[in-house]
Design a protein around this motif. Structure first.
Motif, mmCIF file in Angstrom:
data_model
loop_
_atom_site.group_PDB
_atom_site.id
_atom_site.type_symbol
_atom_site.label_atom_id
_atom_site.label_comp_id
_atom_site.label_asym_id
_atom_site.label_seq_id
_atom_site.Cartn_x
_atom_site.Cartn_y
_atom_site.Cartn_z
ATOM 1 N N ILE A 141 9.524 -23.481 -13.240
ATOM 2 C CA ILE A 141 10.038 -24.609 -12.471
ATOM 3 C C ILE A 141 11.315 -24.189 -11.764
ATOM 4 O O ILE A 141 12.160 -23.484 -12.326
ATOM 5 N N THR B 59 6.900 -26.580 -9.370
ATOM 6 C CA THR B 59 6.326 -26.015 -10.594
ATOM 7 C C THR B 59 5.146 -25.094 -10.305
ATOM 8 O O THR B 59 4.433 -25.259 -9.313
ATOM 9 N N SER C 25 15.629 -20.712 -11.079
ATOM 10 C CA SER C 25 14.367 -21.119 -11.676
ATOM 11 C C SER C 25 14.320 -20.679 -13.146
ATOM 12 O O SER C 25 15.040 -19.766 -13.555
ATOM 13 N N ALA D 146 4.224 -21.285 -17.361
ATOM 14 C CA ALA D 146 4.689 -22.282 -16.402
ATOM 15 C C ALA D 146 6.099 -21.920 -15.946
ATOM 16 O O ALA D 146 6.835 -21.258 -16.682
ATOM 17 N N TYR E 148 6.061 -16.716 -9.973
ATOM 18 C CA TYR E 148 7.385 -16.753 -10.580
ATOM 19 C C TYR E 148 7.793 -15.322 -10.858
ATOM 20 O O TYR E 148 7.056 -14.569 -11.487
ATOM 21 N N THR F 30 2.885 -29.344 -19.443
ATOM 22 C CA THR F 30 3.792 -29.861 -18.424
ATOM 23 C C THR F 30 5.183 -29.275 -18.648
ATOM 24 O O THR F 30 5.724 -29.372 -19.750
ATOM 25 N N ILE F 31 5.730 -28.694 -17.591
ATOM 26 C CA ILE F 31 7.082 -28.157 -17.670
ATOM 27 C C ILE F 31 8.036 -29.136 -16.992
ATOM 28 O O ILE F 31 7.701 -29.742 -15.971
ATOM 29 N N SER F 32 9.200 -29.301 -17.585
ATOM 30 C CA SER F 32 10.211 -30.183 -17.006
ATOM 31 C C SER F 32 11.581 -29.536 -17.201
ATOM 32 O O SER F 32 11.734 -28.620 -18.016
ATOM 33 N N ARG F 33 12.549 -30.047 -16.463
ATOM 34 C CA ARG F 33 13.858 -29.385 -16.475
ATOM 35 C C ARG F 33 14.966 -30.412 -16.356
ATOM 36 O O ARG F 33 14.835 -31.407 -15.638
ATOM 37 N N TYR G 58 1.910 -23.134 -12.698
ATOM 38 C CA TYR G 58 1.264 -23.062 -14.004
ATOM 39 C C TYR G 58 0.238 -21.941 -14.027
ATOM 40 O O TYR G 58 -0.425 -21.671 -13.030
#
Length: 123
Positions: free
Chosen positions: A51, A57, A33, A49, A106, A68-71, A59
Motif C-alpha cells: 500500500i 494497493t 509505501s 500485499a 511493489y 485486505t491491507i490498510s494503513r 495484492y
C-alpha cells in the motif's frame, strides 16, 4: 534508518482469520509505501500485499478477495486482515517499509525488513 516490527501471527484453522500489524519507527518521514511478503518453507519470498501513502494497493494473485491491507499514516502502521485462510497461506510473514508501489508492482526497500511473524493454518 527505519525499524520495522511485526505482530499478530499465530495458529488458526482453515477458514479462520488473523490480523497482522506492522509498526515502523525511526526515519518514518521517508516511508512512501509499505508491504507484506511471506515465505513458506522451501519457497521464495513472495509479495502478499502493498500500500502506498495515498492508499493505492497491490495484492498477490492468491490472496485477492481474501486479504485486505490498510494503513495508518499518522501512526506509521500497516495492517493485513486475512480472512478465509488456507493451509497454503502458512509461512513467515515479513513487513517491508520504505519501498515503492508502482503500477501493479511493489519494489521493497533493502533496509526496511522486519524479523517476520509466523502464520500457520491447519487443515
Amino acid at each position: 534508518q527505519v525499524q520495522v516490527e511485526e505482530s499478530g501471527g499465530g495458529l488458526v484453522q482453515a477458514g479462520g482469520s488473523l490480523r497482522l500489524s506492522c509498526a515502523a519507527s525511526g526515519s518514518t518521514a521517508s516511508i512512501e509505501s509499505m508491504g507484506w511478503y511471506r515465505q513458506a518453507p522451501g519457497k521464495q519470498r513472495e509479495l502478499v500485499a502493498a500500500i502506498s501513502r495515498r492508499g493505492t494497493t497491490n495484492y498477490g494473485g492468491s490472496v485477492k478477495g481474501r486479504f485486505t491491507i490498510s494503513r495508518d499514516n499518522a501512526k506509521n502502521t500497516v495492517h493485513l486482515q486475512m480472512n478465509s485462510l488456507k493451509p497454503e497461506d502458512t509461512g513467515v510473514y515479513y513487513c517491508n517499509a520504505g519501498g515503492l508501489v508502482s503500477g501493479s508492482n511493489y519494489f521493497p526497500s533493502k533496509d526496511g525488513w522486519g524479523q517476520g511473524t509466523q502464520v500457520t493454518v491447519s487443515s
